[in-house]
Write an enzyme that holds these catalytic residues in place. Structure first.
Site, PDB file in Angstrom:
ATOM      1  N   THR B 170       0.872  -1.180   0.000  1.00 55.69           N
ATOM      2  CA  THR B 170       0.000   0.000   0.000  1.00 55.69           C
ATOM      3  C   THR B 170       0.905   1.225   0.000  1.00 55.69           C
ATOM      4  O   THR B 170       1.976   1.198   0.603  1.00 55.69           O
ATOM      5  CB  THR B 170      -0.878   0.009   1.269  1.00 55.69           C
ATOM      6  OG1 THR B 170      -1.861  -1.003   1.145  1.00 55.69           O
ATOM      7  CG2 THR B 170      -1.570   1.361   1.475  1.00 55.69           C
ATOM      8  N   ARG B 198     -15.125  -5.505  -1.132  1.00 53.78           N
ATOM      9  CA  ARG B 198     -14.541  -5.175   0.175  1.00 53.78           C
ATOM     10  C   ARG B 198     -13.792  -3.842   0.084  1.00 53.78           C
ATOM     11  O   ARG B 198     -12.942  -3.652  -0.763  1.00 53.78           O
ATOM     12  CB  ARG B 198     -13.575  -6.264   0.639  1.00 53.78           C
ATOM     13  CG  ARG B 198     -12.877  -5.938   1.973  1.00 53.78           C
ATOM     14  CD  ARG B 198     -11.508  -5.332   1.782  1.00 53.78           C
ATOM     15  NE  ARG B 198     -10.740  -5.257   3.026  1.00 53.78           N
ATOM     16  CZ  ARG B 198      -9.512  -4.748   3.127  1.00 53.78           C
ATOM     17  NH1 ARG B 198      -8.900  -4.294   2.055  1.00 53.78           N
ATOM     18  NH2 ARG B 198      -8.903  -4.707   4.285  1.00 53.78           N
ATOM     19  N   GLY B 200     -11.368  -1.219   2.151  1.00 57.04           N
ATOM     20  CA  GLY B 200     -10.456  -1.157   3.286  1.00 57.04           C
ATOM     21  C   GLY B 200     -10.249   0.264   3.765  1.00 57.04           C
ATOM     22  O   GLY B 200     -10.896   1.206   3.290  1.00 57.04           O
ATOM     23  N   ASP B 201      -9.310   0.393   4.701  1.00 51.97           N
ATOM     24  CA  ASP B 201      -9.054   1.697   5.311  1.00 51.97           C
ATOM     25  C   ASP B 201      -8.563   2.732   4.304  1.00 51.97           C
ATOM     26  O   ASP B 201      -8.719   3.935   4.534  1.00 51.97           O
ATOM     27  CB  ASP B 201      -8.031   1.545   6.439  1.00 51.97           C
ATOM     28  CG  ASP B 201      -6.704   0.982   5.928  1.00 51.97           C
ATOM     29  OD1 ASP B 201      -6.722  -0.103   5.317  1.00 51.97           O
ATOM     30  OD2 ASP B 201      -5.671   1.626   6.138  1.00 51.97           O
ATOM     31  N   HIS B 222      -3.454  -3.729   8.391  1.00 57.20           N
ATOM     32  CA  HIS B 222      -4.674  -4.534   8.416  1.00 57.20           C
ATOM     33  C   HIS B 222      -5.867  -3.582   8.458  1.00 57.20           C
ATOM     34  O   HIS B 222      -6.180  -2.995   9.488  1.00 57.20           O
ATOM     35  CB  HIS B 222      -4.646  -5.465   9.622  1.00 57.20           C
ATOM     36  CG  HIS B 222      -5.721  -6.504   9.569  1.00 57.20           C
ATOM     37  ND1 HIS B 222      -5.886  -7.463  10.517  1.00 57.20           N
ATOM     38  CD2 HIS B 222      -6.707  -6.725   8.644  1.00 57.20           C
ATOM     39  CE1 HIS B 222      -6.923  -8.231  10.196  1.00 57.20           C
ATOM     40  NE2 HIS B 222      -7.422  -7.794   9.079  1.00 57.20           N
ATOM     41  N   GLY B 223      -6.526  -3.436   7.300  1.00 59.72           N
ATOM     42  CA  GLY B 223      -7.513  -2.383   7.119  1.00 59.72           C
ATOM     43  C   GLY B 223      -8.696  -2.429   8.070  1.00 59.72           C
ATOM     44  O   GLY B 223      -9.185  -1.386   8.508  1.00 59.72           O
TER      45      GLY B 223
END
Lengths: 311, 311
Positions: B170, B198, B200-201, B222-223
């Site tokens: 990322t 999905r 994520g953050d 880890h989102g």
């Protein structure tokens, strides 16, 4: 002692008798589970399902339509142990809040959106169908005419003049169960005439919904600033130090300072509930051992806001 | 004095020479704009575009594939005046961070996801294409075999054993420009083998990206727990009172307490930068008037974490 508070949205509107009946049915559905020893999660889900099934609210059946005339719902759930689940832009699940619960309980994810959310809900056996109502289709057509008169829809840079519609009829709930667990949830069709794929605060953990060991809240209103200012997260953050009433008051200050309209309901670990709004009106109902209270925001004039506590 | 810090993800990995070259190219791209009087927003965008175009990172070209073998990217941007934009689950935009900027500058929304995000990006003229690389397709096939051996893919209840892949590659950036404006951004292909839709953050304001008048940060890892604990929002909240270094240290405590892996970089209004991580490794590069520093996390053992300040 269990406790539950549900809301039917914040904005510039005048909740009528149907709205009140819907709120009472919702709070009763949650309360019936709580007094039977049910979980805060089950109670919040049942209250929200009741309002999603009632076309008077902007959630589930009877949701606002996006600029293309389609329903795209957002919903989220969170518990005091920080577990949470949410869906965004889901189109066919009859009860988006149940899809959010699937994400919470059956996946390692927190937020699933768009076609992936519908496909998950269908695969897991949730009922689906067409959520567009005649009333919403008429509102959509009328609004499109207004937009066509003023703006170039091809590029849709800004949607103006719709602020009075924001958040109206979004639903939410926050509950404490007899075992001391807290839960909060929010469900909405979102902003009328929104761009396809627009996700509002109702799907965003920390924005429309948040919970922790000391409190659980559901916020509603103008979704974009609610996301920007992490409204639900800020409220729950404050509960441990100042209690739910002052926590609600503190986030109302954020809304006043940054000039955006929203409402919020919440519950504290001791069962106290609180509410407040910076919009013209808000509706809510709550129930605990001492009985039921409803509030329809009719007598509140623009700019007023209220926050009180029971317990 | 302008200042910029970029990161290439946090997780259990060993960044190689290509990774270092990519970070240096990214920080130089942002720095070149900043020293020319460019905005923090332009610098953050340029740094992230540079890493999205580099298949060594998990963002843009070379993104992780979801369980169906498709790329779905998340990206977000936020400025010190709280304006922000994000996209989630976007499949074809060559540079998801530029799509996030479109949401920020050309719509009244904050987050647009799925087919609606791709359609907006195409309508606004952003280049699109197939973002799947051969390397990612091979990783996907290998991972599918592992999943098939252990689990029923039809229901995909939980994706186990993938934690070591989380957040790797990322990308993100945070910058201060000569005019005192702050910006932060994050872009990612997300979790390998994630369920379709999905988010994520990296798409969630307050989770992966946040900014305010006093600081701007990008988080990665880890989102799901990053969303649950509103990591970026908590860091920026703390900057005014304790500065960026202590703010980073305080959110690392959240990660240690709740046992999840993430990394974060940030910049303060005075130009000081800070970084830290609870994962095995993280990579970053920063540049200010005193020159360039890179960090590749190679010597850090599991459980260690660092946080330092320059300025």
């Amino acid at each position: 002692m269990p406790s539950i508070i549900v809301h039917g949205g914040a904005g510039a509107y005048d909740p009528g008798d149907e709205h009140e009946r819907g709120l009472l049915a919702a709070v009763d559905a949650g309360w019936a589970l709580l007094v039977g020893g049910g979980s805060a999660l089950d109670a919040v889900e049942a209250s929200i399902v009741s309002m999603e099934d009632d076309p008077v609210f902007n959630a589930g059946l009877g949701s606002s339509l996006n600029i293309d005339g389609a329903v795209e719902c957002d919903a989220s759930l969170m518990l005091s142990d920080y577990s949470c689940g949410a869906v965004g832009g889901i189109r066919r699940a009859k009860n988006p809040i149940r899809a959010a619960r699937l994400v919470l309980e059956r996946t390692d994810h927190v937020l699933i959106v768009g076609p992936g959310a519908d496909s998950l809900a269908e695969r897991m056996g949730l009922p689906s169908g067409d959520l567009v109502t005649e009333r919403r289709a008429e509102l959509h057509e009328r609004n499109l005419e207004r937009l066509r008169a003023g703006e170039d829809l091809k590029f849709m840079p800004r949607i103006a003049g719709l602020s009075e519609e924001m958040g109206i009829g979004t639903v939410g709930a926050a509950a404490l169960d007899a075992a001391g667990r807290l839960a909060a949830g929010t469900s909405t069709g979102g902003l009328m005439s929104k761009l396809p794929g627009r996700i509002g605060d109702g799907a965003v953990i920390g924005a429309g919904t948040y919970a922790g060991p000391h409190g659980a809240v559901s916020a509603t209103g103008h979704g974009e600033p609610i996301i920007k200012h992490v409204v639900a997260g800020a409220a729950v953050d404050a509960v441990r130090d100042v209690g739910i009433r002052e926590a609600v008051a503190s986030v109302l200050e954020i809304g006043r300072h940054h000039e955006f309209g929203f409402g919020i309901v919440g519950v504290e670990e001791n069962g106290a509930t609180a509410w407040g709004f910076t919009t013209q009106a808000m509706s809510w109902a709550r129930r605990d051992d001492s009985g039921t209270t409803t509030f329809l925001g009719k007598e509140i004039s623009i700019g007023d806001a209220g926050s009180e506590q029971t317990g």
